[in-house]
Enzyme design. Structure first.
Site, PDB file in Angstrom:
ATOM      1  CD  GLU A  96      -2.810   5.625   6.656  1.00 18.69           C
ATOM      2  OE1 GLU A  96      -3.045   5.720   5.225  1.00 18.69           O
ATOM      3  OE2 GLU A  96      -1.863   4.919   7.231  1.00 18.69           O
TER       4      GLU A  96
ATOM      5  CD  GLU B 106      -3.377  -1.852   7.728  1.00 23.17           C
ATOM      6  OE1 GLU B 106      -2.478  -2.492   7.646  1.00 23.17           O
ATOM      7  OE2 GLU B 106      -4.212  -1.163   7.361  1.00 23.17           O
TER       8      GLU B 106
ATOM      9  CG  ASN C 283      -1.688   1.297   1.024  1.00 27.06           C
ATOM     10  OD1 ASN C 283      -1.652   1.898   0.371  1.00 27.06           O
ATOM     11  ND2 ASN C 283      -2.288   1.449   2.386  1.00 27.06           N
ATOM     12  CD1 TRP C 284       3.497   0.808  -3.129  1.00 26.74           C
ATOM     13  CD2 TRP C 284       2.965   2.162  -4.604  1.00 26.74           C
ATOM     14  NE1 TRP C 284       3.972   0.128  -4.087  1.00 26.74           N
ATOM     15  CE2 TRP C 284       3.464   0.809  -5.221  1.00 26.74           C
ATOM     16  CE3 TRP C 284       2.899   3.250  -6.161  1.00 26.74           C
ATOM     17  CZ2 TRP C 284       4.194   0.492  -6.712  1.00 26.74           C
ATOM     18  CZ3 TRP C 284       3.582   2.494  -7.411  1.00 26.74           C
ATOM     19  CH2 TRP C 284       3.814   1.720  -7.489  1.00 26.74           C
ATOM     20  CE  LYS C 285      -0.056   3.173   5.116  1.00 25.27           C
ATOM     21  NZ  LYS C 285      -0.268   3.593   5.944  1.00 25.27           N
TER      22      LYS C 285
ATOM     23  CG  HIS D 299      -5.872   1.872   4.893  1.00 26.30           C
ATOM     24  ND1 HIS D 299      -6.010   3.325   6.134  1.00 26.30           N
ATOM     25  CD2 HIS D 299      -4.637   1.205   5.078  1.00 26.30           C
ATOM     26  CE1 HIS D 299      -3.745   2.205   6.521  1.00 26.30           C
ATOM     27  NE2 HIS D 299      -3.800   1.491   5.651  1.00 26.30           N
TER      28      HIS D 299
ATOM     29  CB  SER E 189       5.492  -1.210  12.307  1.00 23.97           C
ATOM     30  OG  SER E 189       4.714  -0.057  12.300  1.00 23.97           O
TER      31      SER E 189
ATOM     32  N   GLY F  44       3.283  -1.624   4.629  1.00 25.93           N
ATOM     33  CA  GLY F  44       2.858   0.372   3.608  1.00 25.93           C
ATOM     34  C   GLY F  44       4.441   0.538   4.068  1.00 25.93           C
TER      35      GLY F  44
ATOM     36  N   GLY G  57       2.629   2.858  10.918  1.00 23.93           N
ATOM     37  CA  GLY G  57       3.646   3.454  10.857  1.00 23.93           C
ATOM     38  C   GLY G  57       3.901   3.879  12.096  1.00 23.93           C
TER      39      GLY G  57
HETATM   40  P1  13P Z   1       2.809   0.746   7.630  1.00 23.69           P
HETATM   41  O1  13P Z   1       3.711  -0.687   7.433  1.00 23.69           O
HETATM   42  O2  13P Z   1       3.932   2.328   7.382  1.00 23.69           O
HETATM   43  O3  13P Z   1       2.717   0.182   8.577  1.00 23.69           O
HETATM   44  O4  13P Z   1       1.575   0.435   7.056  1.00 23.69           O
HETATM   45  C1  13P Z   1       0.884  -0.107   7.352  1.00 23.69           C
HETATM   46  C2  13P Z   1      -0.284   0.092   6.312  1.00 23.69           C
HETATM   47  O5  13P Z   1      -1.287   0.900   6.496  1.00 23.69           O
HETATM   48  C3  13P Z   1      -0.818  -1.091   5.487  1.00 23.69           C
HETATM   49  O6  13P Z   1      -2.109  -0.718   5.149  1.00 23.69           O
END
Ligand code: 13P
Length: 261
Positions: A98, A168, A11-13, A96, A214, A235, A174
């Site tokens: 977010e 998650e 997931n590149w966000k 997600h 993470s 992520g 993150g």
């Molecule tokens: P991180 O791997 O940066 O913690 O993010 C996880 C995430 O939200 C994947 O969708």
């Protein structure tokens, strides 16, 4: 049921522009062979999806949308629908944390999105997970129950095999604070129990569940070895092709199963 294919999602966000995304795909395709035992899914920003869909070898990598609106078309300024994403992506993230926490999306949005994805031949990856506060207060189980009921309300048992669930925990996203293997195993058990309650034992066994939060090349193998964990949602560690490729390698069991593209 142990699935013979692990799923690794990057997931590149809101990272990587068109040029960077294209370069990344070129690099990753050199680093990662087509594997029968690993499904690699890239979730870039929506604006790069179209061009990546023309560049990607679908035997090697699949594409996912990070988000979409649940109506198929209409006056919804700024939105992209699952019906517009049909043919461009094979998967889509739904719910997600977010989206839930920054953009205030509700369980009603989730269930409409899960249904819209399925209706359009796109496999939804429904993300669930508790916040730090809920975790500290022993509410994980209740939160997972509510999010599963909320997110799957429009899905029949026949449609459930199109759906993937990703656990998650919000506090692990993150933050570098990854969940303990025992936390993940417990949460995955809760998810399967709830699926059993909603759809029966067969569906509970069959549903694929990912862990995200993470994940790094160092922790990937440990999570992948946990009972009931069918893959990873990554992520930050998916943003560089060589780091992500080493996570993909962890999911690959034996190089003898490799195919050439
Ligand atoms: P991180 O791997 O940066 O913690 O993010 C996880 C995430 O939200 C994947 O969708």
């Amino acid at each position: 049921m142990a699935h013979d294919k692990k799923i690794i999602v990057g997931n590149w966000k809101m990272n990587l522009n068109m040029h960077e995304a294209s370069l990344y795909l070129l690099q990753l395709s050199k680093l990662v062979k087509v594997r029968r035992d690993v499904e690699v899914i890239l979730a870039p920003t929506v604006m790069t999806l179209q061009s990546l869909s023309l560049q990607v070898n679908l035997r090697q990598f699949k594409l996912a949308a990070q988000n979409f609106f649940w109506r198929d078309h209409g006056s919804y300024t700024g939105e992209v629908s699952a019906s517009q994403l049909r043919g461009v992506v094979q998967y889509a993230l739904v719910g997600h944390s977010e989206r839930r926490h920054i953009f205030n999306e509700s369980d009603k949005d989730m269930r409409n999105k899960v249904a819209a994805a399925v209706r359009n031949g796109i496999k939804p990856i429904l993300c669930v997970g508790e916040t730090a506060w809920e975790h500290a207060n022993g509410e994980t189980k209740d939160v997972l129950h509510d999010q599963l009921i909320g997110g799957l309300a429009n899905i029949t048992s026949e449609e459930l095999d199109q759906v993937i669930v990703a656990y998650e925990p919000v506090w692990a996203i993150g933050t570098g604070q990854n969940a303990l293997p025992s936390d993940v195993t417990a949460a995955v058990k809760v998810i399967r129990k709830q699926i059993e309650h909603l759809y029966g034992a067969k569906s509970a066994e069959a549903i694929q569940i990912l862990y995200g939060g993470s994940v790094t090349p160092d922790s990937a193998a440990d999570y992948l070895s946990l009972a009931g964990v069918d893959g990873l949602l990554v992520g930050a560690a998916s943003l560089e092709a060589h780091i992500f490729s080493s996570i993909i390698e962890k999911a690959h069991k034996g190089s003898s199963e490799a195919e050439e593209d």
